[in-house]
Design a protein around this motif. Sequence first.
Motif, PDB file in Angstrom:
ATOM      1  N   UNK A 390       0.894  -1.165   0.000  1.00  0.00           N
ATOM      2  CA  UNK A 390       0.000   0.000   0.000  1.00  0.00           C
ATOM      3  C   UNK A 390       0.925   1.207   0.000  1.00  0.00           C
ATOM      4  N   UNK A 391       0.601   2.246  -0.789  1.00  0.00           N
ATOM      5  CA  UNK A 391       1.483   3.412  -0.826  1.00  0.00           C
ATOM      6  C   UNK A 391       1.519   4.087   0.553  1.00  0.00           C
ATOM      7  N   UNK A 400      -4.185   4.234   7.671  1.00  0.00           N
ATOM      8  CA  UNK A 400      -4.221   2.770   7.529  1.00  0.00           C
ATOM      9  C   UNK A 400      -3.035   2.213   8.322  1.00  0.00           C
ATOM     10  N   UNK A 401      -3.318   1.394   9.314  1.00  0.00           N
ATOM     11  CA  UNK A 401      -2.211   0.919  10.150  1.00  0.00           C
ATOM     12  C   UNK A 401      -1.590  -0.345   9.554  1.00  0.00           C
ATOM     13  N   UNK A 404       3.532   0.853   7.690  1.00  0.00           N
ATOM     14  CA  UNK A 404       4.904   1.255   8.016  1.00  0.00           C
ATOM     15  C   UNK A 404       5.014   1.494   9.524  1.00  0.00           C
ATOM     16  N   UNK A 405       6.249   1.572   9.992  1.00  0.00           N
ATOM     17  CA  UNK A 405       6.485   1.944  11.387  1.00  0.00           C
ATOM     18  C   UNK A 405       7.296   3.240  11.387  1.00  0.00           C
ATOM     19  N   UNK A 406       7.265   3.956  12.507  1.00  0.00           N
ATOM     20  CA  UNK A 406       7.919   5.275  12.544  1.00  0.00           C
ATOM     21  C   UNK A 406       9.217   5.219  13.352  1.00  0.00           C
TER      22      UNK A 406
END
Length: 557
Positions: A390-391, A400-401, A404-406
Motif C-alpha cells: 500500500x502506498x 491505515x495501520x 509502516x512503522x515510525x
Amino acid sequence: MEHWVRFVVLMVCLFFPPMVECKVRRYTFNVMTKSTTKLCSTKSIVTVNGQFPGPTLYAREDDTVLVNVVNQVKYNVSIHWHGVRQLRTGWADGPAYITQCPIQPGQNYLYNFTISGQRGTLLWHAHILWLRATLHGAIVILPKRGVPYPFPKPHKEVVVTLGEWWKSDTEAVINQALKSGLAPNVSDAHTINGHPGPLSNCPSQGGFTLPVLSGKTYMLRIINAALNEELFFKIAGHKLTVVEVDATYVKPFNTDTIVIAPGQTTNALIATNQNTGKYLVTASPFMDSPIAVDNMTAKATIHYSGTLASTATTLTKPPPQNATQVANNFINSLRSLNSKKYPAKVPQTIDHNLMFTVGLGVNPCPTCKAGNGSRVVASMNNVTFVMPTTALLQAHYFNISGVFTTDFPSKPAHVFDYTGKQPRNLQTKTGTKVFKLAYNSTVQLVLQDTGIISPENHPIHLHGFNFFAIGKGLGNYNPNKDPKNFNLIDPVERNTIGVPSGGWVAIRFRADNPGVWFMHCHLEVHTTWGLKMAFLVANGKGPNESILPPPHDLPKC
Ligand code: C2O
C-alpha cells in the motif's frame, strides 16, 4: 492553493484566456513500447510517445503542469518529476508504493502540480522497477515572464541527456541478478541524447551532433539519466561555465570537466570561440572504488557552421575512471549564488541532528545459488527498506495501520569504524520504517558511507525538498571537529548529492512540505537492494500547511 481555487483559475484560463495569463501546461505521455536499434542490435524498449530520450517538458516558474500518463505497456508504471518540490502535492510525486500505487496496464493518471520557487533544469523518469533506463526526459523550467537569468542570455539552449544502454532487456538484467543474489550486469554503452557515438564493436553508428555558430554563447542543460553510473562530461577545446545545478543558481565558475551523478542536472555555458572545426564531446564513467563499471565513452560532436564534413574532429581524452581529484575540483567549486534575489536560506539552527550510514550488506538467501545462499543488499542505518504493497502516503493520509512503522533510527545502532576495512556486521535488518518530522522543523543529516563489502560513492536523492550541502570529508564523521568547517553561508543547494567513497556529507533542510518523502541512492541497483527510506512530515497548523486531498483518479493498488 486549495483545490477549488485551482479549478476556478484553470477554468478561467481555459475559456477566457485574455483575463488571466494561461499558466497551465498540458501534456499527454503515452507509455508505449518501441523497437530500437543501437550498438548494431535491435530490442524493444519502453518509451513515452515512442521517443528516447522522452519528450522535454517545458514550463515557467508558477505554472501548473498537467500530465496525463497513459499506460499502454505490460508493466505497472509511475512517473517522478525529479527535483520538483511538489509543495503539498505529494500525490503527484510519483515513486511507486511511496506516494501512489502504480498505474496499471490500460489505466491512466493525471499528474497535477504547480512549480513554485524553482527555475532551471530537472528531469522526469519512471519510478518503478528499472523502467527509467529508457523512460526519462528533461524538465525545463523557465523563469517567470520578464525575469532574466542572472547571467547573459545565451544565444541558444540545448538539452543534453546522458544515459546508459543495455543490449539486453533491463528488466531481465535486474531480475536475473535478484535471483542470483549477485550484482547485475553493467551497461554496454553510455549515450548522449540517445546515441553512443562510434564504438569499436559498432563503428558505423553516428553520434549526436550540435551545430553551432562561431562567436556565440550556448547553454547546455546537462542531465544524468543513467541508472547506475556517475559520469564525467567534457568538450574538446572549450571551457564550460557552470551557472546552475539541480534547478538552483550557483556562483559561475569555469571548468574543463563536469562530474554528474544519476539524478543530477547541470547548466553550463559554452562560448563558441573557435572559427571553424569539429570538437569531440565525451561522457565517461567516474568510479573511484574497485567496482565494475561500463568503461565505454559516449561520443558526440560540436560542429561549427561552415566546417567541411571531411574535417577531422579535435579530440579530447576523458579523465581516467578513478579521477577523484577531477571530481573533487568540480564539486568543491559549487557555491549557491546567494544573491539578494536568490538568497541561500540555510537553516542556522537545527531541530533534528541525524546521522545515517549508507552502504551495502549481505543477507541470507537460500534460493540464491550463484550467491552461495546469500545475497547482496543495501541499507541506511543498517535497515534494508522493504517496499510496502500500500502506498505510504495513502496509509498516512487515511490512517491505515500496519503499512509502516515510525522507528527509523536517527543514528547508527552501533558506533564502529564505518569506513574501516573490517566491519564485523554484514547482515542488515529489514523493515518499512519512516522518520517523522514536525512541520517546519530543521534537519541536519550526516550521510556516512560504509566500507562494508566496499566503500563507494552514493548519490543520495531526497524527494520533496532541496537541501544545502554544508560539509563533506573522508573517513568517519567527527561530530566534535567537523561542524567547525561547515559552510552555513553559501553552500550549494540541490536535491541529489554524492556521498564520497569512504567519506561523508552533511546536509541541512527545512521540513516545510507536509507528506511522505522518499530518500534513496540514485544508483538504481542500490535502490533495488534497499538503500532507501522515507521522511514523514506532519501537517502544520496554518492554512496552507497541510497535504491537499488526493485526486479522484489516484491509482489503486
Ligand atoms: Cu530521481 Cu526517487 O528519484
